[in-house]
Design an enzyme around this catalytic site. Structure first.
Site, PDB file in Angstrom:
ATOM      1  N   THR A  50       0.889  -1.280   0.111  1.00  0.00           N
ATOM      2  CA  THR A  50       0.121  -0.046  -0.135  1.00  0.00           C
ATOM      3  C   THR A  50       0.877   1.293  -0.132  1.00  0.00           C
ATOM      4  OG1 THR A  50      -1.871  -1.410   1.231  1.00  0.00           O
ATOM      5  CG2 THR A  50      -1.928   1.293   1.160  1.00  0.00           C
ATOM      6  N   ILE A  51       1.826   1.498   1.108  1.00  0.00           N
ATOM      7  CA  ILE A  51       2.547   2.559   1.170  1.00  0.00           C
ATOM      8  C   ILE A  51       3.701   2.521   0.163  1.00  0.00           C
ATOM      9  CG2 ILE A  51       3.810   4.147   2.531  1.00  0.00           C
ATOM     10  CD1 ILE A  51       1.031   3.767   3.183  1.00  0.00           C
ATOM     11  N   CYS A  71      -0.204   7.241   9.693  1.00  0.00           N
ATOM     12  CA  CYS A  71      -1.323   7.970   9.134  1.00  0.00           C
ATOM     13  C   CYS A  71      -2.238   8.958   9.677  1.00  0.00           C
ATOM     14  CB  CYS A  71      -2.433   7.078   8.156  1.00  0.00           C
ATOM     15  SG  CYS A  71      -2.828   5.599   9.018  1.00  0.00           S
ATOM     16  N   HIS A 124      -1.789   7.244  20.246  1.00  0.00           N
ATOM     17  CA  HIS A 124      -1.756   8.098  19.199  1.00  0.00           C
ATOM     18  C   HIS A 124      -1.272   9.542  19.918  1.00  0.00           C
ATOM     19  CE1 HIS A 124      -4.955   5.111  17.903  1.00  0.00           C
ATOM     20  NE2 HIS A 124      -4.123   5.260  16.799  1.00  0.00           N
ATOM     21  N   GLY A 125      -1.975   9.868  21.008  1.00  0.00           N
ATOM     22  CA  GLY A 125      -1.372  11.151  21.594  1.00  0.00           C
ATOM     23  C   GLY A 125       0.119  10.986  21.786  1.00  0.00           C
ATOM     24  N   HIS A 162     -10.206   6.956   7.753  1.00  0.00           N
ATOM     25  CA  HIS A 162     -10.173   7.217   9.265  1.00  0.00           C
ATOM     26  C   HIS A 162     -11.080   8.495   9.256  1.00  0.00           C
ATOM     27  CE1 HIS A 162      -7.273   4.123  10.158  1.00  0.00           C
ATOM     28  NE2 HIS A 162      -6.028   4.937   9.592  1.00  0.00           N
TER      29      HIS A 162
HETATM   30  P1  NAD Z   1       1.513  -3.955   3.001  1.00  0.00           P
HETATM   31  O1  NAD Z   1       1.070  -5.007   3.883  1.00  0.00           O
HETATM   32  O2  NAD Z   1       0.299  -3.232   2.188  1.00  0.00           O
HETATM   33  O3  NAD Z   1       2.853  -3.684   2.212  1.00  0.00           O
HETATM   34  C1  NAD Z   1       3.792  -4.395   2.728  1.00  0.00           C
HETATM   35  C2  NAD Z   1       4.956  -4.877   1.687  1.00  0.00           C
HETATM   36  O4  NAD Z   1       6.235  -5.044   2.125  1.00  0.00           O
HETATM   37  C3  NAD Z   1       4.188  -5.925   0.934  1.00  0.00           C
HETATM   38  O5  NAD Z   1       4.484  -5.787  -0.556  1.00  0.00           O
HETATM   39  C4  NAD Z   1       5.042  -7.278   1.223  1.00  0.00           C
HETATM   40  O6  NAD Z   1       5.163  -8.216   0.271  1.00  0.00           O
HETATM   41  C5  NAD Z   1       6.326  -6.577   1.445  1.00  0.00           C
HETATM   42  N1  NAD Z   1       7.199  -7.305   2.490  1.00  0.00           N
HETATM   43  C6  NAD Z   1       6.603  -8.145   3.710  1.00  0.00           C
HETATM   44  N2  NAD Z   1       7.876  -8.617   4.308  1.00  0.00           N
HETATM   45  C7  NAD Z   1       8.860  -8.089   3.606  1.00  0.00           C
HETATM   46  C8  NAD Z   1      10.332  -8.160   3.769  1.00  0.00           C
HETATM   47  N3  NAD Z   1      10.770  -8.879   4.983  1.00  0.00           N
HETATM   48  N4  NAD Z   1      11.127  -7.633   3.041  1.00  0.00           N
HETATM   49  C9  NAD Z   1      10.592  -6.756   1.893  1.00  0.00           C
HETATM   50  N5  NAD Z   1       9.427  -6.608   1.698  1.00  0.00           N
HETATM   51  C10 NAD Z   1       8.489  -7.313   2.350  1.00  0.00           C
HETATM   52  O7  NAD Z   1       1.881  -2.813   4.114  1.00  0.00           O
HETATM   53  P2  NAD Z   1       1.613  -1.377   4.211  1.00  0.00           P
HETATM   54  O8  NAD Z   1       0.031  -0.786   4.533  1.00  0.00           O
HETATM   55  O9  NAD Z   1       2.150  -0.626   3.131  1.00  0.00           O
HETATM   56  O10 NAD Z   1       2.423  -0.671   5.404  1.00  0.00           O
HETATM   57  C11 NAD Z   1       3.691  -0.574   5.401  1.00  0.00           C
HETATM   58  C12 NAD Z   1       4.316   0.397   6.871  1.00  0.00           C
HETATM   59  O11 NAD Z   1       3.472   1.621   6.477  1.00  0.00           O
HETATM   60  C13 NAD Z   1       4.041  -0.110   8.000  1.00  0.00           C
HETATM   61  O12 NAD Z   1       4.804   0.244   8.933  1.00  0.00           O
HETATM   62  C14 NAD Z   1       2.362   0.524   8.221  1.00  0.00           C
HETATM   63  O13 NAD Z   1       2.246   0.476   9.733  1.00  0.00           O
HETATM   64  C15 NAD Z   1       2.851   1.674   7.640  1.00  0.00           C
HETATM   65  N6  NAD Z   1       1.555   2.649   7.377  1.00  0.00           N
HETATM   66  C16 NAD Z   1       0.540   2.005   7.002  1.00  0.00           C
HETATM   67  C17 NAD Z   1      -0.742   2.707   6.326  1.00  0.00           C
HETATM   68  C18 NAD Z   1      -1.801   2.079   5.698  1.00  0.00           C
HETATM   69  O14 NAD Z   1      -2.938   2.419   6.204  1.00  0.00           O
HETATM   70  N7  NAD Z   1      -2.051   1.109   4.947  1.00  0.00           N
HETATM   71  C19 NAD Z   1      -0.630   3.967   6.508  1.00  0.00           C
HETATM   72  C20 NAD Z   1       0.415   4.610   6.977  1.00  0.00           C
HETATM   73  C21 NAD Z   1       1.602   3.798   7.609  1.00  0.00           C
END
Ligand code: NAD
Length: 341
Positions: free
Chosen positions: A12-13, A141, A194-195, A220
């Site tokens: 996602t990110i 986020c 979160h705070g 959210h």
């Molecule tokens: P996600 O699960 O969508 O994507 C993670 C990616 O990493 C996937 O492509 C997965 O295949 C890959 N992956 C898994 N293990 C791995 C490894 N050992 N080495 C390399 N790649 C690997 O996760 P996301 O939602 O993108 O979240 C990523 C980070 O961003 C997390 O810390 C999350 O808390 C943070 N975040 C997420 C969101 C959200 O809403 N999705 C928002 C803000 C921050």
């Protein structure tokens, strides 16, 4: 010469950060890495991103799908000036020794603990704290959403205290495995984390938070109450947010009455993936009673942190001293409109 950025984790990110970096003229994507050969690998290769994977076993899986990778993670790190870790929560911490071994500065995401890094980051609130650092975390986020609207109030008006309730989406839209599907789940450890997380960026902000998870995937929603140090009107606060980058005022009176309408507005804007990088604040939901300010905001969890990652690269690599100039440059590249002067 554009700085060379590697992205580890292409979910996602990660995929959004890759596109945001590719849209800047002072940086370029030299590789993205992922463990599993999903459909996203094909779209990334189609965009011209060199694709890497993690282990030899992963490489064999990719090969079975007819996907040739450019190499393994250490090969990608060798090519990079900086790496953005976008792997799932806590995997970033496991990766830290690899990045240290490669001697590369790294940006982690909000799923990692603040203790992992030298600084936590939000571009408007504390750009300079990431200056020249080797390990920085772009806050989550929700924390990014809170910082975006609270920081201008804190800076210009002063804040006595904040209480915010976060109504959190259950999962991201593509996640078919987790719920809740038919329940509202309160976070029982209160006040929630979160705070304190906001305070990793705006250090002396008195803020308490609570949260519930609801069965929606879109956004959210935050209900926020702020005690201000100055007497101002709702109009003054709205005017301040209109001058604030990455905050977008929306109107219930124009039928933007819910997160589904906000997301429909994002689709109307025609941006890639229908992302809304800005925090949406309901203009007609802003009210001031005495010194208490009340408002609602919606956070597109998949995308609000993405421009922050771009600014964080500029700060860590000392490419731009002025946060507002970095924000404006990032936003121009990403098609995010500039705020009112
Ligand atoms: P996600 O699960 O969508 O994507 C993670 C990616 O990493 C996937 O492509 C997965 O295949 C890959 N992956 C898994 N293990 C791995 C490894 N050992 N080495 C390399 N790649 C690997 O996760 P996301 O939602 O993108 O979240 C990523 C980070 O961003 C997390 O810390 C999350 O808390 C943070 N975040 C997420 C969101 C959200 O809403 N999705 C928002 C803000 C921050």
């Amino acid at each position: 010469m554009p700085v060379k950025v590697a992205i580890n984790g292409y979910g996602t990110i990660g995929k959004r950060v890759a596109d945001a970096v590719a849209a800047q003229d002072d940086m370029r994507v030299i590789g993205v890495a992922k463990r599993r050969p999903t459909y996203e690998v094909r779209t990334a290769i189609g965009k011209g991103y060199p694709f890497y994977t993690i282990t030899e076993e992963n490489r064999a899986d990719f090969k079975r799908r007819g996907l040739e990778v450019a190499g393994l993670l250490p090969d990608m790190l060798k090519e990079a000036d900086i790496v953005v870790d976008c792997t799932p929560e806590d995997v970033g911490a496991e990766n830290k020794p690899l990045y240290e071994k490669a001697g590369r500065p790294v940006i982690y995401q909000g799923g990692e603990e603040a203790e992992l890094v030298e600084a936590s980051f939000n571009a408007a609130a504390n750009y300079k704290e990431a200056w020249g650092k080797r390990a920085v975390r772009v806050v989550s986020c929700n924390t990014t959403g809170l910082c975006r609207t609270l920081f201008p109030l804190y800076r210009d008006l002063g804040i006595e205290d904040v209480f915010a309730v976060m109504v959190r989406r259950a999962v991201d839209p593509q996640d078919a495995k987790k719920g809740p599907v038919n329940a509202i789940t309160p976070a029982l450890k209160v006040p929630t984390h979160h705070g304190p997380d906001v305070k990793t960026v705006i250090h002396d902000l008195p803020i308490q938070t609570m949260a519930v998870v609801v069965p929606t995937t879109l956004m959210h929603l935050h209900a926020i109450q702020v005690t201000l140090k100055k007497d101002v009107s709702a109009k003054d606060v709205i005017a301040l947010w209109e001058r604030t980058p990455r905050v977008r005022l929306v109107d219930g009176g124009e039928e933007v009455k819910s997160t589904s309408h906000v997301m429909e507005l994002a689709r109307e804007l025609g941006r890639s993936r229908s992302d809304l990088f800005e925090i949406a604040v309901w203009r007609d939901g802003v009210s001031v009673v005495g010194r208490k300010l009340y408002y609602y905001q919606a956070v597109h969890q998949e995308s609000d942190v993405v421009p922050e990652n771009v600014d964080c690269i500029r700060s860590m690599l000392e490419l731009e001293t002025d946060p507002l100039r970095s924000i404006a440059k990032t936003d121009r590249g990403m098609g995010i409109p500039a705020p009112r002067k």
